[in-house]
Design an enzyme around this catalytic site. Structure first.
Site, PDB file in Angstrom:
ATOM      1  N   GLY A 158       0.658  -1.385   0.031  1.00 37.46           N
ATOM      2  CA  GLY A 158      -0.086   0.123  -0.010  1.00 37.46           C
ATOM      3  C   GLY A 158       0.881   1.215   0.035  1.00 37.46           C
ATOM      4  CE1 TYR A 159       5.343   5.302   3.041  1.00 34.40           C
ATOM      5  CE2 TYR A 159       6.906   4.462   1.639  1.00 34.40           C
ATOM      6  CZ  TYR A 159       6.447   5.557   2.586  1.00 34.40           C
ATOM      7  OH  TYR A 159       7.304   6.445   2.713  1.00 34.40           O
ATOM      8  CB  ALA A 160       5.214   0.263  -2.636  1.00 42.48           C
ATOM      9  CB  SER A 162       0.256   5.581  -1.340  1.00 41.88           C
ATOM     10  OG  SER A 162       1.490   5.481  -0.433  1.00 41.88           O
ATOM     11  CE  LYS A 163       5.358   8.429   0.743  1.00 44.98           C
ATOM     12  NZ  LYS A 163       5.027  10.004   1.225  1.00 44.98           N
TER      13      LYS A 163
END
Length: 254
Positions: A158-160, A162-163
């Site tokens: 999810g973080y990857a 989003s970034k």
């Protein structure tokens, strides 16, 4: 004189996620260069340390709390800041969150929370404050991207994602607003000693593997972001548009 181009005296900067870590380093650097600061974090106390440090420099500090995962709270903050604080000429979209779990076990709740904080809120803040900059014909907007804007990471899908999206926002907004005098750029932090990386630093094997790959031979600190923040917020970067600057000790070049 060239140093005059870096002077932010008389400017107001809005910095999200300013209470600690990279955001605090950015906010303090901007204040040291002359800017007043509108600071907002999920939990920002009235007597917060970053506010004290900025006021000690003789700058004004306007502090707000906002849950960036709550769409209504986000719009309420925007309305309040526009009513109470000076219009910012500088916006740093720095607030972010990370939740770790392998992809096969990564729950919807993790995905939704990370997207709301890291991507949705940054789009909305940029649109709402950026349109005012476009109308004035000037402004500086900087997104905090990540190494995972360019790489996939481990246990943080999810973080990857989003970034990666944040990196696209840098280019999308820049493509539309550069002609209106609004510079939109990004900073991609490497491995920085903050709360977000506490789990990695507590894992002796991961800590050593990461450190061994960083050409600079050390983890970064929030203070490492003062210079690039002032550059991208100032007239010194007036012909810089749609760029993402790694601040990673050489990680991406290895």
């Amino acid at each position: 004189m060239i140093l005059d181009a870096f002077d932010l005296t008389g400017k107001t900067a809005l910095v999200t996620g300013c209470r600690r870590g990279i955001g605090a380093g950015i906010a303090l650097g901007l204040a040291e260069a002359g800017a007043d600061v509108i600071g907002v974090s999920a939990h920002l106390e009235a007597d917060c340390e970053i506010g004290k440090q900025i006021r000690a420099l003789g700058r004004k500090f306007y502090g707000y709390s906002c849950d960036f995962s709550d769409r209504k709270a986000l719009y309420d903050f925007i309305a309040k800041a526009k009513a109470e604080a000076p219009a910012p000429e500088i916006l740093f979209n720095n607030a972010g969150h990370i939740l770790r779990k392998p992809a096969a076990e990564h729950p919807d709740e993790y995905w939704d929370t990370i997207m709301a904080i890291n991507l949705d809120s940054q789009f909305i803040l940029t649109r709402e404050f950026g349109r005012d900059m476009v109308a004035r014909g000037r402004g500086k907007i900087v997104f905090t991207c990540s190494l995972l804007t360019f790489q996939g990471g481990i246990n943080v899908p999810g973080y990857a994602a989003s970034k990666g999206g944040v990196g696209q926002l840098v280019m999308a907004f820049s493509n539309e607003w550069a002609k209106s005098g609004v510079n939109v750029n990004g900073i991609a932090p490497g491995y920085i000693a903050t709360d977000n990386t506490a789990a990695l630093r507590a894992d002796a094997d991961r800590f050593k593997a990461i450190l061994d790959r960083i050409p600079a031979g050390r983890w970064g600190t929030p203070e490492d972001f003062k210079g690039i923040a002032v550059f991208l917020a100032s007239a010194a970067s007036d012909y810089v548009n749609g760029a993402i600057y790694p601040v990673d000790g050489g990680w991406l070049g290895r």
